[in-house]
Scaffold this motif. Structure first.
Motif, short mmCIF file in Angstrom:
data_model
loop_
_atom_site.label_atom_id
_atom_site.label_comp_id
_atom_site.label_asym_id
_atom_site.label_seq_id
_atom_site.Cartn_x
_atom_site.Cartn_y
_atom_site.Cartn_z
N GLN C 299 -15.23 30.44 -28.33
CA GLN C 299 -15.40 31.68 -27.58
C GLN C 299 -16.86 32.13 -27.60
O GLN C 299 -17.41 32.51 -26.58
CB GLN C 299 -14.55 32.78 -28.20
CG GLN C 299 -13.07 32.59 -28.02
CD GLN C 299 -12.32 33.43 -29.02
OE1 GLN C 299 -12.02 32.96 -30.11
NE2 GLN C 299 -12.02 34.66 -28.67
N SER C 300 -17.47 32.07 -28.78
CA SER C 300 -18.87 32.50 -28.88
C SER C 300 -19.77 31.61 -28.04
O SER C 300 -20.70 32.08 -27.39
CB SER C 300 -19.33 32.46 -30.33
OG SER C 300 -18.54 33.31 -31.11
N ALA C 301 -19.47 30.30 -28.04
CA ALA C 301 -20.28 29.38 -27.24
C ALA C 301 -20.12 29.72 -25.76
O ALA C 301 -21.10 29.68 -24.99
CB ALA C 301 -19.85 27.94 -27.51
N LEU C 302 -18.91 30.09 -25.36
CA LEU C 302 -18.71 30.52 -23.97
C LEU C 302 -19.55 31.76 -23.68
O LEU C 302 -20.14 31.88 -22.61
CB LEU C 302 -17.24 30.86 -23.75
CG LEU C 302 -16.38 29.80 -23.08
CD1 LEU C 302 -14.98 30.35 -22.87
CD2 LEU C 302 -16.98 29.40 -21.75
N GLY C 303 -19.59 32.67 -24.67
CA GLY C 303 -20.41 33.86 -24.52
C GLY C 303 -21.87 33.48 -24.28
O GLY C 303 -22.55 34.06 -23.43
#
Lengths: 368, 314, 351
Positions: C299-303
């Motif tokens: 999720q953070s990488a998507l962010g």
């Protein structure tokens, strides 16, 4: 209980560590065998971990060595109020015949730095930052000895004209600007625009802010390459760091050396990249010379070798010389980098303005 | 009983640390204790202390305001830009605008239930863009007819007016915290939000006020800065944000909320301001100054944190 | 969702630790079933698509293969550091030390491999040393936080300064150019027209997610973020997990720093500059809650990808350099607000 022991032990270890650290890092006292007259030499720089400021310090240290003195170096981390606080602490015990050469870190802090120094009767030479409306001769003229910088407009102009020439007078280019509120940033862009007027075939398709930083310039260049591809013929980077970032992005696409990149400041890597063809041009500014001249001028005024109020405007607000470096003359500068001359106060004193490129013209520091 | 007394002594640890720090510096460089130097130090420290005082309030309730340095910079720019409209009263208007902005920020944070960290981070980005845009990235002289800035630049009986205003602000805030509901509500929110809300504390109003105070103090810090520089610039307050957070914690205010206060803020601000010059006083090599700052800050926190009052430490 | 039922989560964790192999497996499986990482990717993915389409409509040049490639290349390192900081954020703590760690790691690596300043050529050993130093920073922060019981915010702020300071001390007066072929190859080798950096980034993010989802360490990190008091009360020692989370965060920062150094071909003390706050924003955009207990590496990488789309897109539509800050601040605020809309509820604690 265990917790407490662990933390107490850790605290004492921390304290011991600090003690050792402080002992190791306290500046070594240089030999003060034949210390010349005058008070402390003080240098205010933005950071230590940069090639430019290292070389600047080298020039200033040369002068200090020739006087048998060891300078006090203050680091502002680009924060003017940090510099002010540190100056306050340095002047706290009184400072007789002290001399300060400093970058006030931004235009906004110039007047405050000069005022603070004048109050303690310290003679100041400022670098890079000066607001358009105040000059050494109209603001604390007895203590603000001089302001010196490199001509950003000329730098931008020379870079852009080199692009114009290499591209045969036409093509699309894009520009990366430095921290927008600093004079070199807007001066260099203004120089670019001046050149564009003379070389109408060059088309500036975009300008982005890279804040002088390599990584930001790299990301910006990547986006441009995706948008303009090989239509983009040249990248005007306002300094060498950002030029390095642009070249790194170009290298990914195998376009280094094909899309032309310009920079400014004449750093070591830039010189090597000019030689290898990755960069078209950089502008040689000599930080060692700048360090030697600015420190000498402040010291000369502090001990009375010069009387600031008797100097002409051109002697108090001037650019140091600069020169475009291309493949044709790069070897000369690479050799110069390897063996920088060792400056002494006596040398510089013969003619403080030997390397001046003339008075800073009116309007140069105006961002209009 | 002994525990209570120990607790009391413990809460004076930051003050003791400050005294120790100053004493140690004075041994190395006796000049720092001369009245002139002290006065100079306090006027240099005033912007940081104002930011620490402001920053303490949201933190007392467990939030955080990262936009303070941005507010201070924009304040400087607005004092110049709005001068043609409001004349000599511009800086007062700007402080009010800042307070409104802070209130809005607090409201958005509670109403949308967004973490204050991210809300104020986003507004920081917006503010820094605004500062550049409004000033056209130029340092401009502050108009000399501005009353408040003019006053701040002077001193009464040798005491800089910035210091006097600082004392006034602390007094007013102290009275508000002591004699109004607001004071109790802040600590209630900080030490246990759910319980506080259930016992009738109005989270909206309290947080809105907290962020208004924070932005107001940041604007005052901006005025302090331009009263010294007499120029405004879009990057005036630079990264004073980090220093101000260090200051809040060094004074003994818990980052998780509920513990600390104004006294802690002032002491913390003074310690931070002293820490940034201590390297110069004792003559640390310039390359190592950041290391010394980081280490001494850590040591100060290690020595002064009141771990007993805190349950979980994040 | 497990976070709504912290006691169940704690029970699952302690079961996994002490129970038999069968119990451990059950706990793991139930965790997988309950773990809604994939369903939570919906929000960030929607934001990503909306932004991309909007930029395409305005500029007409956003959704080209070449530009998407450049977005992915630029997002590689931010994604790694965002995934790394997630370990700490999910615990409800924070790690501000990233920029200092990256500065020191870059300097150590550049000065130990073949370079233009000194005669060292330790090659891979040099890179390992840089990563070790990075982990050292994390251990230091972790120990101060978990054992000395000091707030992570101030601890890592201190480590940030120390990292910058160490890098300045190491800086050899002249930018050290990297001449180690292997090191430089990380940025130059291309597979399917993506640089190796991108593949390393994907591998690191997946690895981080695997650690978070399938290891005891990962489950403890979520549990610490959810209900630390409950954990402590049930007698589980949390300190080593906290320290490990900080070490992992710094390790990821160190890896990001090495990849950037390879791209630039030199050691750089500014290399981490401007990475910290975007990494925190990326995590929040990806659904990490700063009070802990929720979030994930993917999720953070998507962010991080969203932020990169934003900054690239603003260049593509030709937004002015000053207005860029304003627009991106406003969009981040809007994205977080919309993403968190369904979680609004009375009496929910938001700090």
């Amino acid at each position: 209980m265990l917790n407490w022991i662990a933390s107490a032990r850790f605290r004492s270890a921390l304290l011991a560590g600090l003690g050792v650290g402080a002992a190791l890092t306290t500046a070594p006292v240089r030999s003060v065998a034949a210390e010349a007259k005058g008070g402390k030499l003080i240098l205010g720089i933005d950071e230590t971990a940069s090639e430019y400021w290292s070389e600047y310090l080298q020039g200033a240290h040369d002068i200090a060595d020739s006087l048998g003195k060891s300078p006090i170096v203050l680091t502002s981390n680009y924060q003017g109020d940090q510099l002010l606080a540190q100056l306050g602490a340095t002047y706290a015990a009184g400072c007789h015949d002290c001399a300060l050469a400093t970058d006030p870190s931004s235009n906004a802090f110039v007047k405050a730095v000069v005022a603070r120094s004048a109050r303690s009767k310290v003679h100041v030479v400022t670098l890079w930052n000066r607001p358009e409306d105040i000059h050494p001769w109209d603001t604390f003229p007895q203590y603000w000895v001089a302001h010196t910088s490199f001509d950003g407009v000329m730098s931008g102009y020379d870079q852009a004209m080199a692009l114009c020439k290499a591209l045969g007078g036409k093509g699309e280019i894009a520009a990366i600007e430095g921290v927008p509120s600093t004079p070199p940033a807007y001066q260099r862009i203004r120089g670019l625009k001046k050149a564009l007027a003379e070389c109408p075939g060059l088309k500036l398709v975009d300008t982005q802010v890279g804040d002088w930083q390599e990584t930001k310039a790299q990301d910006i260049t990547r986006a441009w390459l995706a948008r303009y591809g090989s239509d983009l013929k040249g990248i005007f980077a306002s300094n060498d760091s950002m030029a390095r970032g642009a070249v790194a992005a170009l290298r990914d696409k195998g376009l280094n050396g094909k899309t032309l990149v310009t920079g400014s400041d004449g750093s070591n890597i830039a010189l090597e990249m000019v030689k290898s063809g990755d960069m078209l041009v950089t502008i040689w500014n000599d930080p060692v010379l700048q360090g030697a001249v600015s420190m000498s001028l402040a010291y000369a005024a502090a001990i009375g070798d010069i009387d600031p109020e008797k100097l002409t405007h051109a002697q108090r607000d001037f650019y140091l010389k600069e020169e475009p470096v291309t493949k044709d003359n790069v070897d000369k500068f690479l050799a110069l980098k390897k063996s920088q001359p060792k400056y002494t106060y006596e040398d510089i004193k013969k003619d403080f303005w030997k390397d001046s490129a003339g008075q800073i013209p009116q309007g140069a520091n105006d961002n209009k | 009983m002994i525990g209570d007394r120990l607790q009391l002594i413990r809460s004076f640890a930051p003050l003791a640390f400050l005294i120790l720090l100053v004493a140690a510096s004075a041994v190395i460089a006796p000049g720092v204790l001369q009245p002139d130097s002290i006065i100079g130090f306090i006027s240099d420290a005033a912007p940081v202390i104002a930011l620490v005082i402001g920053g303490t309030f949201p933190i007392l309730a467990g939030s955080i305001d990262l936009s303070v340095a941005g507010v201070a910079s924009v304040t400087g720019v607005l004092v110049v830009v709005l001068n043609p409209v409001f004349g000599p009263w511009t800086s007062l208007v700007v402080v009010l605008v800042a307070i409104l902005f802070g209130a809005m920020q607090g409201f958005v944070h509670t109403w949308l239930q967004l973490p204050s960290f991210i809300v104020s981070l986003a507004t920081l980005s917006i503010l820094s863009g605004l500062a550049l845009l409004l000033s056209n990235a130029t340092a401009e002289p502050v108009p000399s007819d501005d009353i408040l800035v003019g006053i701040l630049g002077n001193s009464v009986a040798g005491i800089p007016n910035t210091a006097i205003l600082l004392v006034l602000i602390v007094a007013v805030l102290r009275l508000a915290m002591r004699f109004t509901r607001f004071g109790r509500d802040v600590y209630a929110l900080g030490s246990g939000e759910r319980a506080a809300l259930m016992s009738g504390v109005n989270g909206f109003v309290t947080r809105t006020l907290l962020f208004a105070i924070s932005a107001g103090c940041a604007a005052i810090a901006g005025l302090f800065l331009i009263s010294v520089t007499s120029f405004s610039s879009p990057t005036l307050a630079g990264n004073l944000l980090l220093l101000s957070i260090v200051g809040v914690v060094l004074g003994g205010t818990a980052i998780s909320g509920g513990v600390g206060g104004l006294f802690a803020a002032v002491v913390g601000g003074l310690i931070t301001a002293w820490l940034r010059i201590v390297a110069v006083i004792i003559g640390v090599a310039p390359t190592a100054q950041n290391i010394i700052f980081g280490l001494t800050a850590l040591i100060a926190v290690a020595l002064t944190t009141e771990r007993k009052k805190l349950g979980v430490i994040k | 969702m497990t976070t709504s039922d912290p006691t169940a989560r704690v029970a699952a964790v302690s079961e996994g630790s002490g129970g038999s192999a069968r119990n451990g497996l059950v706990a793991r499986l139930s965790f997988l079933r309950n773990h809604t990482v994939w369903s939570r990717l919906g929000g960030p993915l929607t934001a990503l698509v909306v932004l991309a389409v909007a930029f395409q409509l305005i500029s007409g040049s956003f959704l080209t293969v070449a530009n998407l490639r450049s977005v992915v290349e630029a997002a590689a390192v931010p994604a790694i550091v965002a995934a790394g900081i997630s370990f700490v954020l999910i615990m409800g703590a924070i790690d501000l030390s990233m920029e200092g760690v990256m500065a020191t790691a870059s300097m150590v690596a550049a000065l130990l491999v073949a370079n233009g300043v000194n005669g060292n050529h330790y090659g891979v050993l040099g890179l390992l040393a840089a990563l070790l130093v990075s982990v050292g920073f994390g251990l230091f922060s972790g120990v101060l936080n978990a054992i000395m019981r000091m707030p992570s915010l101030i601890v890592t702020l201190g480590t940030w300064f120390i990292g910058l300071g160490l890098a300045a001390v190491l800086f050899p007066q002249r930018v050290p150019q990297i001449k180690d072929g292997l090191f430089l190859a990380i940025a130059q080798v291309r597979i399917l027209d993506f640089s190796l950096t991108v593949y390393i980034a994907i591998a690191m993010v997946v690895l981080a997610q695997l650690v978070l989802t399938f290891t005891r360490l990962g489950r403890m990190i979520y549990a610490i973020g959810g209900e630390e008091l409950l954990l402590a009360a049930s007698g589980i020692a949390v300190r080593r997990y906290k320290i490990a989370a900080f070490a992992l965060s710094s390790l990821f920062a160190g890896i990001g720093s090495l990849l950037l150094s390879a791209q630039l071909g030199s050691g750089n003390t500014d290399i981490g500059s401007g990475h910290l706050f975007p990494a925190v924003s990326a995590s929040v955009l990806g659904g990490t809650v700063l009070t802990g207990g929720r979030g994930g590496a993917v999720q953070s990488a998507l962010g991080a990808l969203i932020l990169e789309v934003l900054s690239n897109g603003l260049i593509q539509i030709g937004a002015g350099p000053y207005t860029r800050n304003i627009i991106s601040g406003a969009i981040i605020l809007a994205a977080v607000a919309i993403g968190g809309w369904n979680r609004r509820a009375m009496l929910r604690v938001v700090k």
